[in-house]
Design an enzyme around this catalytic site. Structure first.
Site, PDB file in Angstrom:
ATOM      1  N   SER A  47      29.550  33.978  35.072  1.00 34.14           N
ATOM      2  CA  SER A  47      29.214  33.017  36.135  1.00 34.14           C
ATOM      3  C   SER A  47      28.482  31.807  35.574  1.00 34.14           C
ATOM      4  O   SER A  47      27.446  31.939  34.913  1.00 34.14           O
ATOM      5  CB  SER A  47      28.333  33.689  37.191  1.00 34.14           C
ATOM      6  OG  SER A  47      29.032  34.709  37.855  1.00 34.14           O
ATOM      7  N   HIS A  78      33.329  30.310  38.632  1.00 35.38           N
ATOM      8  CA  HIS A  78      34.456  30.760  37.811  1.00 35.38           C
ATOM      9  C   HIS A  78      35.648  29.837  38.090  1.00 35.38           C
ATOM     10  O   HIS A  78      36.241  29.883  39.171  1.00 35.38           O
ATOM     11  CB  HIS A  78      34.825  32.209  38.144  1.00 35.38           C
ATOM     12  CG  HIS A  78      33.773  33.205  37.744  1.00 35.38           C
ATOM     13  ND1 HIS A  78      33.915  34.020  36.648  1.00 35.38           N
ATOM     14  CD2 HIS A  78      32.579  33.498  38.289  1.00 35.38           C
ATOM     15  CE1 HIS A  78      32.839  34.794  36.550  1.00 35.38           C
ATOM     16  NE2 HIS A  78      32.014  34.495  37.533  1.00 35.38           N
ATOM     17  N   HIS A 100      36.440  40.924  39.119  1.00 37.38           N
ATOM     18  CA  HIS A 100      35.423  41.925  39.438  1.00 37.38           C
ATOM     19  C   HIS A 100      35.928  42.925  40.477  1.00 37.38           C
ATOM     20  O   HIS A 100      36.802  42.607  41.284  1.00 37.38           O
ATOM     21  CB  HIS A 100      34.164  41.255  40.022  1.00 37.38           C
ATOM     22  CG  HIS A 100      33.631  40.111  39.218  1.00 37.38           C
ATOM     23  ND1 HIS A 100      34.176  38.846  39.283  1.00 37.38           N
ATOM     24  CD2 HIS A 100      32.589  40.049  38.348  1.00 37.38           C
ATOM     25  CE1 HIS A 100      33.491  38.036  38.476  1.00 37.38           C
ATOM     26  NE2 HIS A 100      32.536  38.742  37.905  1.00 37.38           N
ATOM     27  N   TYR A 102      34.223  43.795  43.051  1.00 37.78           N
ATOM     28  CA  TYR A 102      33.817  43.375  44.387  1.00 37.78           C
ATOM     29  C   TYR A 102      34.746  42.329  45.006  1.00 37.78           C
ATOM     30  O   TYR A 102      34.634  42.027  46.191  1.00 37.78           O
ATOM     31  CB  TYR A 102      32.364  42.875  44.392  1.00 37.78           C
ATOM     32  CG  TYR A 102      32.082  41.674  43.515  1.00 37.78           C
ATOM     33  CD1 TYR A 102      32.499  40.393  43.868  1.00 37.78           C
ATOM     34  CD2 TYR A 102      31.348  41.827  42.347  1.00 37.78           C
ATOM     35  CE1 TYR A 102      32.222  39.299  43.079  1.00 37.78           C
ATOM     36  CE2 TYR A 102      31.061  40.743  41.543  1.00 37.78           C
ATOM     37  CZ  TYR A 102      31.502  39.476  41.916  1.00 37.78           C
ATOM     38  OH  TYR A 102      31.216  38.389  41.122  1.00 37.78           O
ATOM     39  N   GLU A 103      35.664  41.788  44.205  1.00 35.56           N
ATOM     40  CA  GLU A 103      36.671  40.874  44.755  1.00 35.56           C
ATOM     41  C   GLU A 103      37.831  41.638  45.400  1.00 35.56           C
ATOM     42  O   GLU A 103      38.730  41.025  45.986  1.00 35.56           O
ATOM     43  CB  GLU A 103      37.206  39.965  43.665  1.00 35.56           C
ATOM     44  CG  GLU A 103      36.170  39.001  43.094  1.00 35.56           C
ATOM     45  CD  GLU A 103      36.733  38.193  41.942  1.00 35.56           C
ATOM     46  OE1 GLU A 103      37.352  37.145  42.213  1.00 35.56           O
ATOM     47  OE2 GLU A 103      36.559  38.611  40.772  1.00 35.56           O
ATOM     48  N   ALA A 130      26.160  36.630  33.339  1.00 34.84           N
ATOM     49  CA  ALA A 130      24.847  36.369  33.913  1.00 34.84           C
ATOM     50  C   ALA A 130      24.297  37.698  34.397  1.00 34.84           C
ATOM     51  O   ALA A 130      25.013  38.476  35.026  1.00 34.84           O
ATOM     52  CB  ALA A 130      24.960  35.377  35.066  1.00 34.84           C
ATOM     53  N   MET A 233      27.327  42.857  37.168  1.00 35.97           N
ATOM     54  CA  MET A 233      28.464  43.399  37.922  1.00 35.97           C
ATOM     55  C   MET A 233      29.776  43.233  37.174  1.00 35.97           C
ATOM     56  O   MET A 233      30.839  43.165  37.799  1.00 35.97           O
ATOM     57  CB  MET A 233      28.556  42.696  39.288  1.00 35.97           C
ATOM     58  CG  MET A 233      27.290  42.761  40.117  1.00 35.97           C
ATOM     59  SD  MET A 233      27.431  41.762  41.632  1.00 35.97           S
ATOM     60  CE  MET A 233      25.727  41.796  42.201  1.00 35.97           C
ATOM     61  N   SER A 234      29.745  43.196  35.848  1.00 31.99           N
ATOM     62  CA  SER A 234      30.971  42.917  35.093  1.00 31.99           C
ATOM     63  C   SER A 234      30.875  43.473  33.682  1.00 31.99           C
ATOM     64  O   SER A 234      30.022  44.305  33.378  1.00 31.99           O
ATOM     65  CB  SER A 234      31.208  41.400  35.035  1.00 31.99           C
ATOM     66  OG  SER A 234      30.198  40.781  34.243  1.00 31.99           O
ATOM     67  N   ASN A 257      17.632  35.847  36.280  1.00 32.54           N
ATOM     68  CA  ASN A 257      16.572  36.171  37.240  1.00 32.54           C
ATOM     69  C   ASN A 257      15.918  37.470  36.807  1.00 32.54           C
ATOM     70  O   ASN A 257      16.510  38.254  36.074  1.00 32.54           O
ATOM     71  CB  ASN A 257      17.132  36.313  38.660  1.00 32.54           C
ATOM     72  CG  ASN A 257      18.157  37.431  38.770  1.00 32.54           C
ATOM     73  OD1 ASN A 257      19.279  37.303  38.283  1.00 32.54           O
ATOM     74  ND2 ASN A 257      17.767  38.535  39.393  1.00 32.54           N
ATOM     75  N   HIS A 271      22.852  34.151  44.358  1.00 30.25           N
ATOM     76  CA  HIS A 271      23.835  33.611  43.420  1.00 30.25           C
ATOM     77  C   HIS A 271      23.526  32.163  43.050  1.00 30.25           C
ATOM     78  O   HIS A 271      23.823  31.720  41.933  1.00 30.25           O
ATOM     79  CB  HIS A 271      25.236  33.708  44.018  1.00 30.25           C
ATOM     80  CG  HIS A 271      26.337  33.500  43.017  1.00 30.25           C
ATOM     81  ND1 HIS A 271      26.478  34.283  41.890  1.00 30.25           N
ATOM     82  CD2 HIS A 271      27.335  32.583  42.963  1.00 30.25           C
ATOM     83  CE1 HIS A 271      27.532  33.863  41.195  1.00 30.25           C
ATOM     84  NE2 HIS A 271      28.060  32.839  41.821  1.00 30.25           N
TER      85      HIS A 271
END
Length: 296
Positions: A47, A78, A100, A102-103, A130, A233-234, A257, A271
């Site tokens: 990201s 992206h 991902h 979640y997509e 990230a 998440m990746s 973060n 995000h």
């Protein structure tokens, strides 16, 4: 056979359970026929980190929706294109945007590009992402060199190597204790010193969760207890498939973060904060990767 790329995360070609060797090869052959580049290094941009592809010289870019069977990235930050070119004289291919869970993609679709890279002749995969910092010693803007990972979806049976094993890609039971190449990590540390980046370079363990929700406080505390230094998440599915194919892997997480572990805290992960931090640190990460590729 229809060679059109998927138009949505849920169309038949991207939601199927698996791909055959011939389907991977048809995509690789299409790319080889449309560019004279023969990359040895592939870079997957996380990201806000797609600017790495802008460093390539003599570039040829293919939007994902033009590439046979390629999924489409739907996440802000992206760009969604595959870029071929030269970085510090080394021929590379760069993914501006990854895929991902979640997509709505299954694990075979998430990892589809990696086997295509293998068939293109790629030998080394550099993955960036990230991530949230779990290690209290990490600061926002630090870059973590991945030395290991915790595959939470894998614990639940979501491993891209489940099912039939095609020995043309790799062995049935691949080792993962050496997932992140030791020599490449040493080279990255040396390069960071030369580039003046060593003061914000960390080394640690990345934990993958499926998302798209950010972690609860209790979940963050569990992950810290397990020994994770950063969470995202990746990345892990691509690394598993890359190692199955015998590719050398280097992983870099930009700490965007610090996770919330205090119930009294008013901080909330979002995000937009991730993208702001990547924008601030992207130039340093690009300089580090560029110098590293030059040494490869």
């Amino acid at each position: 056979m229809d060679m059109k790329a998927a138009s949505s995360p849920f169309s038949s070609s991207s939601s199927q359970c698996s791909y055959s060797y011939e389907e991977y090869k048809e995509t690789a052959d299409w790319l080889l026929a449309h560019t004279d580049k023969r990359p040895k290094v592939a870079i997957i941009c996380g990201s806000g980190l797609g600017g790495l592809a802008d460093l390539l010289e003599d570039r040829t870019a293919f939007p994902y929706n033009e590439i046979p069977r390629f999924p489409i990235s739907t996440v802000a930050g992206h760009s969604g294109q595959l870029v071929f070119g030269r970085l510090q004289g080394c021929e590379c291919v760069c993914m501006q945007g990854r895929f991902h869970f979640y997509e709505g993609y299954n694990i075979n679709t998430v990892t589809f590009p990696v086997r295509v890279f293998f068939l293109l002749g790629v030998k080394t995969l550099i993955v960036t992402n990230a991530a949230g910092g779990l290690n209290a010693a990490y600061d926002v803007g630090d870059i973590m060199l991945l030395k290991d990972h915790i595959n939470m979806p894998g614990f639940a049976g979501q491993n891209p190597l489940c099912g039939h094993n095609d020995v043309r890609f790799g062995v049935r039971f691949p080792c993962m204790s050496d997932a992140y190449d030791r020599e490449l990590r040493v080279l990255a540390k040396r390069t960071a010193e030369e580039q003046g980046c060593s003061h914000f370079l960390q080394e640690g363990v990345y934990c993958m969760l499926a998302g798209p929700t950010y972690e609860t406080i209790a979940e963050c505390r569990v992950l810290q207890t397990l020994g994770a230094d950063a969470v995202g998440m990746s990345t892990v599915p691509e690394v598993v498939v890359a190692r199955h194919c015998g590719l050398r892997v280097l992983g870099l997480s930009l700490i965007t973060n610090k996770v919330v572990t205090d119930y009294e805290s008013e901080d909330k992960a979002n995000h937009e904060e991730v993208l702001r931090t990547t924008e601030d640190r992207a130039e340093d990460l690009q300089r580090l990767v560029g110098a590293l590729v030059n040494k490869l």
